[in-house]
Write an enzyme that holds these catalytic residues in place. Structure first.
Site, short mmCIF file in Angstrom:
data_model
loop_
_atom_site.label_atom_id
_atom_site.label_comp_id
_atom_site.label_asym_id
_atom_site.label_seq_id
_atom_site.Cartn_x
_atom_site.Cartn_y
_atom_site.Cartn_z
N LYS A 22 0.75 -0.17 -3.27
CA LYS A 22 1.97 0.56 -3.63
C LYS A 22 3.13 -0.41 -3.85
CE LYS A 22 4.58 2.56 -0.23
NZ LYS A 22 5.99 2.17 -0.33
N ASN A 23 3.27 -1.36 -2.92
CA ASN A 23 4.43 -2.24 -3.01
C ASN A 23 4.30 -3.30 -4.11
OD1 ASN A 23 5.54 -0.79 -0.97
ND2 ASN A 23 5.30 -2.36 0.61
N ARG A 92 13.33 4.79 -2.33
CA ARG A 92 14.20 3.63 -2.24
C ARG A 92 13.88 2.59 -3.32
NH1 ARG A 92 17.26 0.01 0.83
NH2 ARG A 92 16.55 -2.10 0.47
N CYS A 116 12.30 5.82 3.41
CA CYS A 116 11.94 6.17 4.78
C CYS A 116 13.11 5.94 5.74
CB CYS A 116 10.78 5.27 5.24
SG CYS A 116 9.19 5.81 4.66
N ARG A 121 18.81 -0.11 5.78
CA ARG A 121 18.29 -0.56 4.48
C ARG A 121 19.40 -0.76 3.44
NH1 ARG A 121 12.27 1.71 3.79
NH2 ARG A 121 12.09 -0.38 2.97
N PRO A 122 20.34 -1.67 3.71
CA PRO A 122 21.40 -1.92 2.74
C PRO A 122 20.88 -2.65 1.50
CG PRO A 122 21.57 -3.45 4.57
CD PRO A 122 20.41 -2.55 4.87
N ILE A 123 21.70 -2.69 0.45
CA ILE A 123 21.28 -3.38 -0.78
C ILE A 123 22.31 -4.46 -1.15
CG2 ILE A 123 19.82 -1.54 -1.72
CD1 ILE A 123 22.23 -0.73 -3.49
N ASP A 124 23.05 -4.91 -0.14
CA ASP A 124 24.10 -5.90 -0.41
C ASP A 124 23.58 -7.18 -1.07
OD1 ASP A 124 22.88 -6.01 2.21
OD2 ASP A 124 24.17 -7.72 2.63
N ASP A 308 5.19 -3.46 8.22
CA ASP A 308 4.51 -2.24 7.78
C ASP A 308 3.22 -1.98 8.53
OD1 ASP A 308 6.51 -1.70 6.02
OD2 ASP A 308 5.39 -2.20 4.20
N VAL A 330 12.29 -7.04 11.60
CA VAL A 330 12.66 -6.81 10.19
C VAL A 330 13.57 -5.59 10.03
CG1 VAL A 330 11.78 -6.46 7.85
CG2 VAL A 330 10.52 -7.93 9.44
N ARG A 400 2.92 9.23 0.91
CA ARG A 400 3.65 8.25 0.09
C ARG A 400 2.92 6.92 0.02
NH1 ARG A 400 9.96 8.70 1.27
NH2 ARG A 400 9.91 7.04 -0.24
C1 UD1 Z 1 9.77 -3.95 1.18
C2 UD1 Z 1 8.61 -2.99 1.24
C3 UD1 Z 1 8.52 -2.36 2.61
C4 UD1 Z 1 8.45 -3.44 3.69
C5 UD1 Z 1 9.58 -4.45 3.51
C6 UD1 Z 1 9.48 -5.64 4.45
C7 UD1 Z 1 8.47 -2.18 -1.04
C8 UD1 Z 1 8.59 -1.02 -1.97
N1 UD1 Z 1 8.80 -1.95 0.25
O1 UD1 Z 1 10.93 -3.18 1.41
O2 UD1 Z 1 7.35 -1.55 2.66
O3 UD1 Z 1 8.58 -2.84 4.95
O4 UD1 Z 1 9.59 -4.96 2.17
O5 UD1 Z 1 8.26 -6.27 4.30
O6 UD1 Z 1 8.03 -3.25 -1.42
N2 UD1 Z 1 18.24 -6.12 3.76
C9 UD1 Z 1 19.61 -6.28 3.76
N3 UD1 Z 1 20.26 -6.31 2.56
C10 UD1 Z 1 19.62 -6.19 1.37
C11 UD1 Z 1 18.21 -6.04 1.37
C12 UD1 Z 1 17.54 -6.02 2.59
O7 UD1 Z 1 20.23 -6.39 4.82
O8 UD1 Z 1 20.27 -6.24 0.32
C13 UD1 Z 1 17.51 -6.09 5.05
C14 UD1 Z 1 16.83 -4.74 5.30
O9 UD1 Z 1 17.72 -3.80 5.83
C15 UD1 Z 1 15.73 -5.13 6.25
C16 UD1 Z 1 15.35 -6.54 5.77
O10 UD1 Z 1 16.44 -7.01 5.00
O11 UD1 Z 1 16.24 -5.20 7.55
C17 UD1 Z 1 14.08 -6.59 4.96
O12 UD1 Z 1 14.20 -5.76 3.84
P1 UD1 Z 1 13.46 -6.03 2.46
O13 UD1 Z 1 12.58 -7.22 2.57
O14 UD1 Z 1 14.47 -6.00 1.39
O15 UD1 Z 1 12.55 -4.74 2.35
P2 UD1 Z 1 12.36 -3.80 1.11
O16 UD1 Z 1 12.29 -4.60 -0.14
O17 UD1 Z 1 13.32 -2.68 1.19
#
Ligand code: UD1
Length: 421
Positions: A22-23, A92, A116, A121-124, A308, A330, A400
């Site tokens: 999926k990922n 997401r 989930c 889960r910020p996107i900064d 995961d 994480v 999912r």
């Molecule tokens: C992806 C996977 C998810 C997995 C995760 C970590 C997909 C679709 N999902 O999620 O299944 O659990 O990797 O292996 O591939 N963070 C920030 N700011 C940001 C982005 C992330 O603070 O802009 C933080 C998140 O809140 C979290 C950490 O970084 O605490 C890791 O997140 P990230 O590696 O980005 O996970 P996803 O890509 O969302």
């Protein structure tokens, strides 16, 4: 709505084949937006998130054909640059489209992504990197994010944390940016490697996936006819192996890449499972059901123990002799499912990011509610290892990430059925 009804106690024995990840498929689907030709993807899992992603691509003007695990995306003409709100909120990973769509259209409107409930889960990091490349981010107004970029320019980006999604988004935006982009402290997950492989088939010069430093040379015009096979789902493989271990079973998984789940296999071996690896893509596990606790498991980015797999491992450890400690580094809120495991009689105490699990001899059936994908998988493992008949609601979360889980588990001897409510 449906429930999974599971009567525990059967040993899981047999062979299963692991579907595509999926990922991996989600970012590759986002990457098809860069291509003014038709992309063909094989080994795509049949999951709700994949359907949602295809609906998003369709709403943007792509032509889609899906036949079983084969998907064709024709992105020669895009007619929109807004991701419909209802679709973006469902998943997401819709944020992964940001970089590709911005690169292709110069403009994107997307509502703040859903997903989930496992943390903020910020996107900064995604936004900071895109603005470094020249995008103008108009903030989040009423939950809608507007990004514009007349031109994206390659640059050097240092991530504060090796975020998987941010790394993917930058790779996609950089593929059509002017000049070279270098991502430092990039995520090293196998799914990044798969995205690199697909981008290369599009003709993008990209290297370094898996090393932590990724270099992408942008190209303005991408028109290719790639055929790409998605890598196997390491988390699905790990989940079924953990389920077999918890039930004292004997399972062979095929179509998996051994190194991708090396850290999970390491922990299963330390618990007392016997594991054999044949030719790198077949793994056989044998468990006598009499397993021992692990002193410490810490989740961390790849190649560390995957977050995961944390809930599924905790479910297994709740029946392992002795006391285990699991630290989640994480996501900040990923132990909520433990309340449900405790309904089965698991002895778990959670303090902040640490769970202490004291193994019990027996788990007993209960009525359970899944509230997130991997937490839901942990409840299935708990119920399979428990005495009596449990019922799990919230199956939509489990769907999912797992294709027809009840069919797969039944085929290896589980007493499990889906009941419509
Ligand atoms: C992806 C996977 C998810 C997995 C995760 C970590 C997909 C679709 N999902 O999620 O299944 O659990 O990797 O292996 O591939 N963070 C920030 N700011 C940001 C982005 C992330 O603070 O802009 C933080 C998140 O809140 C979290 C950490 O970084 O605490 C890791 O997140 P990230 O590696 O980005 O996970 P996803 O890509 O969302």
């Amino acid at each position: 709505m449906s429930n999974l009804v599971i009567t525990g106690g059967s040993r899981l024995c047999g062979i299963i084949e692991v579907p595509g990840a999926k990922n991996a498929v989600l970012p590759v689907l986002a990457a098809t937006l860069l291509n003014k030709g038709t992309s063909i993807l094989e080994n795509c899992p049949e999951l709700d998130d994949v359907t949602t992603m295809l609906e998003i691509l369709g709403a943007l003007g792509c032509g889609i054909r899906r036949e079983g695990s084969r998907i064709e995306v024709d992105a020669s003409r895009l007619t929109a640059s807004s991701i419909p709100e209802a679709l973006a909120r469902k998943m997401r990973s819709s944020i992964i489209i940001l970089g590709a769509l911005l690169a292709r259209c110069g403009e994107v409107h997307v509502s703040y992504p859903g997903g989930c409930e496992i943390g903020l889960r910020p996107i900064d990091m995604h936004l900071k990197a895109l603005s470094q490349m020249g995008a103008q981010i108009d903030g989040i107004n009423d939950g809608i994010l507007c990004c514009r970029a007349e031109k994206l320019t390659g640059c050097e980006i240092l991530l504060d944390y090796p975020s998987v999604g941010a790394t993917e988004n930058i790779m996609l935006a950089a593929s059509m940016a002017e000049g070279e982009t270098i991502i430092r402290n990039a995520a090293k997950e196998p799914e990044i490697d798969d995205l690199q492989a697909f981008l290369r088939k599009l003709g993008v010069q990209v290297s370094g996936a898996g090393t932590g430093v990724i270099r992408i040379q942008g190209t303005r015009e991408i028109k290719a006819e790639p055929v790409h096979r998605i890598i196997p789902d390491r988390i699905v493989a790990g989940t079924y192996l953990a389920a077999a271990a918890a039930t004292g079973g004997s399972l062979v998984v095929t179509g998996v890449i051994y190194d991708h789940i090396g850290s999970v296999l390491y922990c299963l071996k330390r618990c007392g499972c016997r594991i054999k690896n044949y030719s790198g893509n077949v793994i056989a596990l044998e468990s006598n059901g009499n397993l021992t606790a692990l002193d410490l498991v810490r989740t961390s980015p790849y190649p560390g123990f995957p977050t995961d797999m944390q809930p599924q491992m905790v479910a297994l450890l709740s029946k392992c002799r002795g006391t285990s400690v699991v630290v989640e580094t994480v996501f900040e809120n990923r132990f909520r499912y433990t309340e449900q495991l405790m309904k089965l009689g698991a002895d778990i105490s959670v303090q902040g990011r640490t769970a202490i699990i004291r193994g019990v001899d027996k788990l007993k059936a209960a009525q359970l509610e899944a509230r997130d994908l991997r937490g839901g998988a942990a409840l299935v493992i708990g119920a399979l290892a428990a005495e009596g008949t449990s019922s799990i609601s919230g199956v939509n979360y489990i769907d999912r990430g797992y294709e027809r889980m009840e069919k797969v588990l039944s085929s290896i001897g589980a007493d499990i059925k889906r009941v419509e409510t």
